[in-house]
Scaffold this motif. Structure first.
Motif, PDB file in Angstrom:
ATOM      1  N   ASN A   9      42.139   4.311  82.624  1.00 17.09           N
ATOM      2  CA  ASN A   9      42.179   5.681  82.118  1.00 17.09           C
ATOM      3  C   ASN A   9      41.846   6.733  83.163  1.00 17.09           C
ATOM      4  O   ASN A   9      41.789   7.916  82.850  1.00 17.09           O
ATOM      5  N   ALA A  10      41.642   6.310  84.401  1.00 18.42           N
ATOM      6  CA  ALA A  10      41.474   7.298  85.472  1.00 18.42           C
ATOM      7  C   ALA A  10      42.826   7.940  85.797  1.00 18.42           C
ATOM      8  O   ALA A  10      42.891   9.066  86.288  1.00 18.42           O
ATOM      9  N   VAL A  11      43.919   7.245  85.519  1.00 23.78           N
ATOM     10  CA  VAL A  11      45.260   7.716  85.901  1.00 23.78           C
ATOM     11  C   VAL A  11      45.674   8.918  85.050  1.00 23.78           C
ATOM     12  O   VAL A  11      46.145   9.932  85.571  1.00 23.78           O
ATOM     13  N   LYS A  12      45.541   8.775  83.733  1.00 22.62           N
ATOM     14  CA  LYS A  12      45.900   9.859  82.795  1.00 22.62           C
ATOM     15  C   LYS A  12      45.116   9.611  81.507  1.00 22.62           C
ATOM     16  O   LYS A  12      45.611   8.934  80.598  1.00 22.62           O
ATOM     17  N   PRO A  13      43.881  10.117  81.447  1.00 20.56           N
ATOM     18  CA  PRO A  13      43.015   9.792  80.307  1.00 20.56           C
ATOM     19  C   PRO A  13      43.623  10.124  78.946  1.00 20.56           C
ATOM     20  O   PRO A  13      44.147  11.214  78.733  1.00 20.56           O
ATOM     21  N   TYR A  76      47.562  16.995  83.986  1.00 18.34           N
ATOM     22  CA  TYR A  76      48.723  16.632  83.166  1.00 18.34           C
ATOM     23  C   TYR A  76      48.315  15.852  81.919  1.00 18.34           C
ATOM     24  O   TYR A  76      49.157  15.542  81.083  1.00 18.34           O
ATOM     25  N   SER A  77      47.028  15.537  81.792  1.00 19.59           N
ATOM     26  CA  SER A  77      46.539  14.840  80.600  1.00 19.59           C
ATOM     27  C   SER A  77      46.094  15.868  79.550  1.00 19.59           C
ATOM     28  O   SER A  77      45.237  16.713  79.824  1.00 19.59           O
ATOM     29  N   GLU A  78      46.680  15.767  78.363  1.00 18.99           N
ATOM     30  CA  GLU A  78      46.323  16.682  77.269  1.00 18.99           C
ATOM     31  C   GLU A  78      44.828  16.579  76.948  1.00 18.99           C
ATOM     32  O   GLU A  78      44.150  17.578  76.705  1.00 18.99           O
ATOM     33  N   GLU A 121      39.732  13.385  93.849  1.00 16.11           N
ATOM     34  CA  GLU A 121      40.042  12.041  93.349  1.00 16.11           C
ATOM     35  C   GLU A 121      41.311  11.982  92.495  1.00 16.11           C
ATOM     36  O   GLU A 121      41.350  11.296  91.460  1.00 16.11           O
ATOM     37  N   THR A 122      42.335  12.705  92.914  1.00 11.25           N
ATOM     38  CA  THR A 122      43.562  12.730  92.108  1.00 11.25           C
ATOM     39  C   THR A 122      44.811  12.463  92.947  1.00 11.25           C
ATOM     40  O   THR A 122      45.822  11.972  92.426  1.00 11.25           O
ATOM     41  N   TYR A 123      44.739  12.738  94.237  1.00 11.64           N
ATOM     42  CA  TYR A 123      45.909  12.612  95.127  1.00 11.64           C
ATOM     43  C   TYR A 123      46.558  11.230  95.035  1.00 11.64           C
ATOM     44  O   TYR A 123      47.775  11.109  95.092  1.00 11.64           O
ATOM     45  N   TRP A 126      49.452  11.121  92.579  1.00 15.48           N
ATOM     46  CA  TRP A 126      50.565  12.065  92.636  1.00 15.48           C
ATOM     47  C   TRP A 126      51.868  11.310  92.900  1.00 15.48           C
ATOM     48  O   TRP A 126      51.919  10.439  93.779  1.00 15.48           O
ATOM     49  N   PRO A 127      52.916  11.648  92.159  1.00 10.80           N
ATOM     50  CA  PRO A 127      54.130  10.829  92.199  1.00 10.80           C
ATOM     51  C   PRO A 127      54.958  10.968  93.480  1.00 10.80           C
ATOM     52  O   PRO A 127      55.666  10.032  93.864  1.00 10.80           O
ATOM     53  N   ASP A 128      54.887  12.131  94.137  1.00 10.57           N
ATOM     54  CA  ASP A 128      55.764  12.391  95.291  1.00 10.57           C
ATOM     55  C   ASP A 128      54.928  13.201  96.293  1.00 10.57           C
ATOM     56  O   ASP A 128      55.086  14.419  96.415  1.00 10.57           O
TER      57      ASP A 128
HETATM   58  C1  SAM Z   1      40.152  10.135  88.719  1.00 10.33           C
HETATM   59  S1  SAM Z   1      40.485  11.559  87.757  1.00 10.33           S
HETATM   60  C2  SAM Z   1      39.572  12.835  88.608  1.00 10.33           C
HETATM   61  C3  SAM Z   1      39.273  13.992  87.712  1.00 10.33           C
HETATM   62  C4  SAM Z   1      38.446  15.115  88.326  1.00 10.33           C
HETATM   63  N1  SAM Z   1      39.119  15.735  89.448  1.00 10.33           N
HETATM   64  C5  SAM Z   1      37.098  14.614  88.734  1.00 10.33           C
HETATM   65  O1  SAM Z   1      36.786  14.617  89.946  1.00 10.33           O
HETATM   66  O2  SAM Z   1      36.326  14.186  87.874  1.00 10.33           O
HETATM   67  C6  SAM Z   1      42.155  11.936  88.184  1.00 10.33           C
HETATM   68  C7  SAM Z   1      42.691  13.105  87.381  1.00 10.33           C
HETATM   69  O3  SAM Z   1      43.947  13.512  87.933  1.00 10.33           O
HETATM   70  C8  SAM Z   1      44.835  13.781  86.868  1.00 10.33           C
HETATM   71  N2  SAM Z   1      46.203  13.625  87.393  1.00 10.33           N
HETATM   72  C9  SAM Z   1      46.749  12.492  87.881  1.00 10.33           C
HETATM   73  N3  SAM Z   1      48.011  12.730  88.291  1.00 10.33           N
HETATM   74  C10 SAM Z   1      48.266  14.038  88.056  1.00 10.33           C
HETATM   75  C11 SAM Z   1      49.397  14.862  88.257  1.00 10.33           C
HETATM   76  N4  SAM Z   1      50.536  14.368  88.761  1.00 10.33           N
HETATM   77  N5  SAM Z   1      49.311  16.174  87.929  1.00 10.33           N
HETATM   78  C12 SAM Z   1      48.166  16.667  87.386  1.00 10.33           C
HETATM   79  N6  SAM Z   1      47.050  15.920  87.163  1.00 10.33           N
HETATM   80  C13 SAM Z   1      47.105  14.630  87.499  1.00 10.33           C
HETATM   81  C14 SAM Z   1      44.444  12.759  85.783  1.00 10.33           C
HETATM   82  O4  SAM Z   1      44.891  13.115  84.496  1.00 10.33           O
HETATM   83  C15 SAM Z   1      42.939  12.753  85.922  1.00 10.33           C
HETATM   84  O5  SAM Z   1      42.318  13.712  85.102  1.00 10.33           O
END
Ligand code: SAM
Length: 211
Positions: A9-13, A76-78, A121-123, A126-128
């Motif tokens: 659930n870290a990917v898209k909670p 992107y997660s609701e 912690e989100t990069y 990222w898809p592209d």
């Molecule tokens: C590991 S969590 C980190 C959340 C927050 N930045 C933190 O430090 O607690 C990764 C977050 O990135 C978001 N995320 C992943 N891919 C994304 C995307 N392509 N566009 C927007 N958000 C994205 C996820 O929904 C998630 O909330």
């Protein structure tokens, strides 16, 4: 099993495990975020964006740092948007914080909008990555800065350190040089990276050129 449900659930909670993950991220990412922000000169009046804002703890912290400025968060997660709105209710009510559902690949903002952009912690997800960084550069003001924050830095001494989580989430730990090159290829300048001894933390800062 429970641990796997949580990490996935870290990917898209979403749902029950997503809510637990959001709570855990808000707590677990505090130290690394505070450390990274010590290298980021967020100033009074700045307009700041947090990409992948998760549970909204960083948005909350930035609202204090910007003083009379404004903080936007996108995810992107609701569920993350809902939780970030709850955590930042007061600042949202007075329009100091704005939280929206959006992907990094298509940011709902005009060109040259933000003084600072942070992504904690989100990069990895990222898809592209190259085009997504170009999209981030588009919405950054000239002279503005992006900060990318990672706690999964590849470790030459312990190359299997992240293997299990990499396989489970289909992501890769980052290498400092790759991040520098990626930022450069996307068009960022004045790239600086920082690591913290005794941890696997990395943060990278890149700037948008002033013409
Ligand atoms: C590991 S969590 C980190 C959340 C927050 N930045 C933190 O430090 O607690 C990764 C977050 O990135 C978001 N995320 C992943 N891919 C994304 C995307 N392509 N566009 C927007 N958000 C994205 C996820 O929904 C998630 O909330």
């Amino acid at each position: 099993m429970k641990y796997h449900k949580l990490t996935e659930n870290a990917v898209k909670p979403t749902g029950f495990w997503g809510r637990l993950m959001i709570r855990s991220m808000n707590k677990g990412h505090q130290n690394i975020t505070d450390w990274a922000l010590s290298y980021f000169d967020v100033q009074n009046g700045n307009i700041v964006l947090d990409i992948g804002c998760g549970g909204g703890r960083t948005v909350n912290k930035l609202c204090t740092a910007v003083g009379s400025g404004k903080v936007y968060g996108v995810d992107y997660s609701e569920l993350c948007v809902k939780k970030s709105l709850e955590l930042n209710r007061k600042n949202v009510l007075c329009r100091k914080a704005v939280i929206e559902q959006a992907s990094v690949s298509e940011l709902p903002f005009e060109d040259n909008t933000f003084d600072k952009i942070i992504a904690v912690e989100t990069y990895y997800f990222w898809p592209d990555k190259l085009n997504d960084l170009k999209e981030v550069l588009r919405v950054l003001k000239r002279g503005g800065q992006l900060m990318l924050v990672f706690e999964m830095l590849f470790d030459e001494q312990d190359p299997d350190k992240w293997t299990a989580v990499e396989k489970r989430l289909d992501i890769q730990a980052v290498r400092e040089e790759d991040i520098q090159n990626m930022l450069r290829d996307a068009g960022f300048i004045n790239i600086e990276t920082y690591t913290k001894e005794g941890t696997s933390w990395l943060c990278a800062v890149g700037e948008k050129e002033v013409l």
